[in-house]
Design a protein around this motif. Sequence first.
Motif, PDB file in Angstrom:
ATOM      1  N   ALA A 194      39.181  35.906  48.023  1.00  0.00           N
ATOM      2  CA  ALA A 194      40.539  35.973  48.567  1.00  0.00           C
ATOM      3  C   ALA A 194      40.863  37.420  48.926  1.00  0.00           C
ATOM      4  O   ALA A 194      40.549  38.345  48.169  1.00  0.00           O
ATOM      5  N   VAL A 195      41.475  37.600  50.063  1.00  0.00           N
ATOM      6  CA  VAL A 195      41.970  38.908  50.484  1.00  0.00           C
ATOM      7  C   VAL A 195      43.490  38.793  50.598  1.00  0.00           C
ATOM      8  O   VAL A 195      43.995  38.011  51.411  1.00  0.00           O
ATOM      9  N   VAL A 196      44.192  39.532  49.767  1.00  0.00           N
ATOM     10  CA  VAL A 196      45.655  39.492  49.769  1.00  0.00           C
ATOM     11  C   VAL A 196      46.159  40.681  50.565  1.00  0.00           C
ATOM     12  O   VAL A 196      46.078  41.826  50.130  1.00  0.00           O
ATOM     13  N   GLY A 197      46.677  40.411  51.761  1.00  0.00           N
ATOM     14  CA  GLY A 197      47.165  41.466  52.648  1.00  0.00           C
ATOM     15  C   GLY A 197      46.301  41.571  53.886  1.00  0.00           C
ATOM     16  O   GLY A 197      45.068  41.613  53.793  1.00  0.00           O
ATOM     17  N   ALA A 198      46.936  41.606  55.050  1.00  0.00           N
ATOM     18  CA  ALA A 198      46.204  41.661  56.319  1.00  0.00           C
ATOM     19  C   ALA A 198      46.597  42.880  57.127  1.00  0.00           C
ATOM     20  O   ALA A 198      46.745  42.820  58.345  1.00  0.00           O
ATOM     21  N   LEU A 201      42.821  42.970  46.548  1.00  0.00           N
ATOM     22  CA  LEU A 201      44.258  43.192  46.722  1.00  0.00           C
ATOM     23  C   LEU A 201      44.431  44.303  47.751  1.00  0.00           C
ATOM     24  O   LEU A 201      44.356  45.483  47.444  1.00  0.00           O
ATOM     25  N   ALA A 202      44.642  43.907  48.989  1.00  0.00           N
ATOM     26  CA  ALA A 202      44.799  44.856  50.094  1.00  0.00           C
ATOM     27  C   ALA A 202      46.241  44.907  50.570  1.00  0.00           C
ATOM     28  O   ALA A 202      46.518  45.283  51.707  1.00  0.00           O
ATOM     29  N   CYS A 203      47.153  44.528  49.700  1.00  0.00           N
ATOM     30  CA  CYS A 203      48.584  44.597  50.010  1.00  0.00           C
ATOM     31  C   CYS A 203      49.097  45.993  49.666  1.00  0.00           C
ATOM     32  O   CYS A 203      48.334  46.878  49.286  1.00  0.00           O
ATOM     33  N   SER A 204      50.395  46.203  49.785  1.00  0.00           N
ATOM     34  CA  SER A 204      50.967  47.503  49.460  1.00  0.00           C
ATOM     35  C   SER A 204      50.761  47.816  47.984  1.00  0.00           C
ATOM     36  O   SER A 204      50.514  46.921  47.164  1.00  0.00           O
ATOM     37  N   ALA A 205      50.875  49.088  47.629  1.00  0.00           N
ATOM     38  CA  ALA A 205      50.712  49.465  46.225  1.00  0.00           C
ATOM     39  C   ALA A 205      51.738  48.764  45.342  1.00  0.00           C
ATOM     40  O   ALA A 205      51.434  48.362  44.214  1.00  0.00           O
ATOM     41  N   ALA A 237      40.889  46.715  44.634  1.00  0.00           N
ATOM     42  CA  ALA A 237      42.041  47.136  45.431  1.00  0.00           C
ATOM     43  C   ALA A 237      41.560  47.822  46.694  1.00  0.00           C
ATOM     44  O   ALA A 237      40.537  48.510  46.697  1.00  0.00           O
ATOM     45  N   ALA A 238      42.282  47.646  47.778  1.00  0.00           N
ATOM     46  CA  ALA A 238      41.985  48.308  49.045  1.00  0.00           C
ATOM     47  C   ALA A 238      43.292  48.736  49.690  1.00  0.00           C
ATOM     48  O   ALA A 238      44.316  48.073  49.547  1.00  0.00           O
ATOM     49  N   GLY A 239      43.236  49.837  50.374  1.00  0.00           N
ATOM     50  CA  GLY A 239      44.424  50.350  51.059  1.00  0.00           C
ATOM     51  C   GLY A 239      44.353  51.862  51.156  1.00  0.00           C
ATOM     52  O   GLY A 239      43.556  52.508  50.455  1.00  0.00           O
ATOM     53  N   ASP A 240      45.189  52.434  52.012  1.00  0.00           N
ATOM     54  CA  ASP A 240      45.150  53.885  52.176  1.00  0.00           C
ATOM     55  C   ASP A 240      45.670  54.623  50.949  1.00  0.00           C
ATOM     56  O   ASP A 240      45.524  55.833  50.834  1.00  0.00           O
TER      57      ASP A 240
END
Length: 432
Positions: free
Chosen positions: A8-12, A253-257, A401-404
Amino acid sequence: MTAPRRVAVVGAGWAGLAAAVQLVQRGAQVSVFEMARRPGGRARQADGAAQGFDNGQHILIGAYSATLGLMRQVGADPDALLLRQPLALVDPAGRGLRLPPGPPLPAFTRAVLGASPWPLASRLALLSAAGGWLARRFRCPADWTVQRLCGHLPPVVLAELIDPLCVAALNTPMAEASAAVFLRVLRDALFSGRGSADLLLPRAPLSALLPDPAWQWLAGRGAALHTGRRVASVQAVGAGWQVDGDRFDAMVLACSATEAARLAAAVNPAWARCAAGLRYEPIATAWLRDTTLTAREPMVALPPGPLAPAQFAFDLGRLHRDPAMQGIWAFVASSAAPWLADGQAACGQAMLAQARQAFPGHFRGADAQVLLHTAAERRATFACTPALDRPAMRIAPAIMAAGDHVDGPYPATLEGAVRSGIAAADACMTPN
């Protein structure tokens, strides 16, 4: 034969899309959950915005190898969608720093020596400082600010180069920004290879650069795509994870922090506290109309001053092929908290006044006809301060977790988001 790994990838946003594409490429069965109505996160065409404006102006640079590679992978042609040109930080009169084509070190030296109207002593001081950074391999103590690193440079260099570069790259004021991250950005952008410092300016809406092509690519390869769906809970089930009752072998979890902290609170409280503790800086954008203005460059560095919220202006009519964008300019104010203190409308009015000052005789007429739209991303990027404790990629076994905002060498950039997504996907496909 074993069944494909369900992830599952949460956040696009760009991180989530990068993770999903990488997972599909590695043979996973992917489900993407996005709570907005369309993919793209903070770098997409805004929902319901007048004239199809993006939710802010973004640029890429030649060093964004992961982002450019991902665009090509999903069928988005960077050569058609982005205008590539050598770095030029020039004012409305065409004065400033221009990098000529060629190897990085000679090009930077020639650009600095040719920077006008800087005094020769100021140009030599910048070259001396850059030589010192190079000799130290672009490293400095982790607790240094950009102000401490560069405070000895002449005021004209600070005002017209270091400060605008700092707020553009880190979205954090020079007095608070991490010198270590700033040096990493300079190293990769200015000195990592031919063309690394080139500006890549969008010639189409942001959604066309990656979000829409990636979404279509994923759909065509069997990924389950959900929009308008906010994940309520994440729970451990055996060796895997349950997302709102649906079981997966792994999760990104690629959504906001903030969202990631909410979902991870019961899984790893220490990680959740770190993610929730990040401080943010806003970015404001004002779109103005003037069909008579033609600048020498599609991106103009604006003169600094106490009444100048925006650092850069973009000639969208020159960049976009859409006739509806002709005569429209985007003025961008990074680290815009002081200007947003009195509200978004007041910030837009301040940028309108700045435009009239920077381009005498232009942007005249009734304010409502010139100032078309103002947008503010209040939590645009995390404040990139010295020795910042950023959340790690690994939250728990098989949940990444993924994101900038995730720990890494870059500030909050599109490239940082894409690299983070790819790394998280690879970690999910690696046995624990």
